[in-house]
Design a protein around this motif. Structure first.
Motif, PDB file in Angstrom:
ATOM      1  N   ARG A   1      23.523 -27.390  32.384  1.00 15.68           N
ATOM      2  CA  ARG A   1      24.441 -28.519  32.610  1.00 15.68           C
ATOM      3  C   ARG A   1      25.882 -28.120  32.320  1.00 15.68           C
ATOM      4  N   ARG A   2      26.068 -27.153  31.424  1.00 11.51           N
ATOM      5  CA  ARG A   2      27.401 -26.595  31.140  1.00 11.51           C
ATOM      6  C   ARG A   2      27.250 -25.083  31.134  1.00 11.51           C
TER       7      ARG A   2
ATOM      8  N   THR B   1      34.240 -22.588  34.346  1.00 12.22           N
ATOM      9  CA  THR B   1      33.118 -23.375  33.840  1.00 12.22           C
ATOM     10  C   THR B   1      32.533 -24.214  34.963  1.00 12.22           C
TER      11      THR B   1
ATOM     12  N   ARG C   1      30.009 -27.516  35.460  1.00 11.53           N
ATOM     13  CA  ARG C   1      29.361 -28.616  34.753  1.00 11.53           C
ATOM     14  C   ARG C   1      28.751 -29.605  35.735  1.00 11.53           C
TER      15      ARG C   1
ATOM     16  N   GLN D   1      27.092 -33.261  36.747  1.00 10.59           N
ATOM     17  CA  GLN D   1      27.098 -34.692  36.419  1.00 10.59           C
ATOM     18  C   GLN D   1      25.944 -35.370  37.122  1.00 10.59           C
TER      19      GLN D   1
ATOM     20  N   LEU E   1      32.911 -35.210  31.394  1.00  4.91           N
ATOM     21  CA  LEU E   1      32.785 -33.928  32.064  1.00  4.91           C
ATOM     22  C   LEU E   1      34.115 -33.403  32.581  1.00  4.91           C
TER      23      LEU E   1
ATOM     24  N   GLY F   1      35.186 -27.467  27.212  1.00  9.26           N
ATOM     25  CA  GLY F   1      34.180 -26.570  27.723  1.00  9.26           C
ATOM     26  C   GLY F   1      34.488 -25.136  27.519  1.00  9.26           C
TER      27      GLY F   1
END
Length: 309
Positions: free
Chosen positions: A186-187, A285, A287, A289, A298, A309
């Motif tokens: 997710r990250r 990065t 990410r 959602q 986010l 992040g």
């Protein structure tokens, strides 16, 4: 006929003599509370998807046992009960033979920790695999631990009856699991060398895992791609470099089938450092959602202007 009062007097006399050390009273038998499904009600239920495979076994009067295998992780075992019949502390886990297989020696797995919550037993891959192997070979894994409010032991036993079929389905499910789960990607972070915008083989492998997950999970509605740089050099050059880093990642995702409308691509230059080490700040990065999540959590400045992040 002997009067009931005679028995009372005799018992009282024995207690007096035992207190004086003249006689010893026989110790009371230790009672045991056992929980387990019988042949008539033993069932294992398989739940399968590309995200997770699990086998659930109801234990009458106690709760349920769960063998759970998430994508990207190892097999785990849980013993769940809202009643909390066992006291917290070390319990003994043994794989033993059912009554209809006398003479088969038990196989001790070891000591496991019982905690004071609904999921009182959580076991890692080693113990979970031994439990699954024991069940598949016709044995009964059994956990013994003292009761919550007394010294008597509580025995919780897993039945192997009707296990073979669901276990075969579980093994097929595991072979089809995604390489990662949502919590793992997710990250995500792609590092870059100084001045570089090149993706390494490891970077592309990570992006491929993200792609595989996003393609399978329809609840992912947006992908944030944020480019960053260190603070060496001019801010204008750093902003352009961070934009190139974000674009190279976004282009890879597009080329592999990600819808353009799912992507939010941003460049931040050296605005949001995560470390004093320049190498840590040269990054992009990614990410994810999901539907219903708060978008501000986010965003690159999701904590009042500080990059998270």
């Amino acid at each position: 006929m002997v009067s009931p009062f005679w028995f009372f007097r005799q018992r009282r006399l024995l207690k007096i003599l035992a207190t004086a050390g003249l006689v010893s009273l026989p110790s009371a038998p230790v009672l045991s509370s056992s929980y387990g499904a019988g042949i008539e009600n033993s069932q294992w239920y398989l739940s399968e998807s590309v995200f997770e495979c699990s086998l659930v076994h109801d234990i009458p009067g106690y709760g349920r046992a769960v063998l759970r295998h998430r994508a990207g992780e190892d097999l785990r075992f849980y013993l769940e009960s809202e009643l909390r019949l066992m006291s917290p502390g070390p319990g003994r886990l043994v794989v033993e033979a059912p009554p209809w297989r006398p003479g088969v020696a038990p196989n001790p797995i070891g000591t496991v920790q019982v905690t004071d919550n609904d999921r009182g037993v959580r076991l890692g891959n080693r113990e979970a695999v031994l439990i699954a192997r024991g069940l598949s070979s016709g044995m009964q894994p059994t956990l013994t631990r003292a009761a919550q409010y007394s010294g008597e032991p509580v025995r919780v036993q897993l039945s192997n009856v009707n296990f073979t079929g669901p276990y075969a389905g579980y093994r097929g499910c595991v072979a089809s699991l995604l390489p990662v789960n949502f919590d793992q990607i997710r990250r995500s972070r792609i590092p870059f060398a100084s001045g570089s915008t090149r993706l390494s083989a490891a970077d592309m492998a990570l992006l491929d895992n993200i792609l595989a997950y996003v393609m399978a999970d329809s609840t992912v509605e947006r992908i944030f791609v944020d480019g960053h740089s260190d603070s060496i050099g001019s801010r204008i050059d750093n902003r352009a470099l961070s934009e190139d880093r974000a674009n190279v990642v976004a282009e890879y995702l597009r080329s592999q089938g990600i819808d353009e409308n799912m992507l939010t691509v941003r460049a931040h230059g050296d605005q949001y450092p995560v470390s004093r080490r320049p190498a840590d700040n040269r990054r992009t990065t990614i990410r994810l959602q999901r539907q219903g999540e708060r978008p501000e959590l986010l965003q690159a400045n999701g904590r009042g202007g500080e990059f998270s992040g």
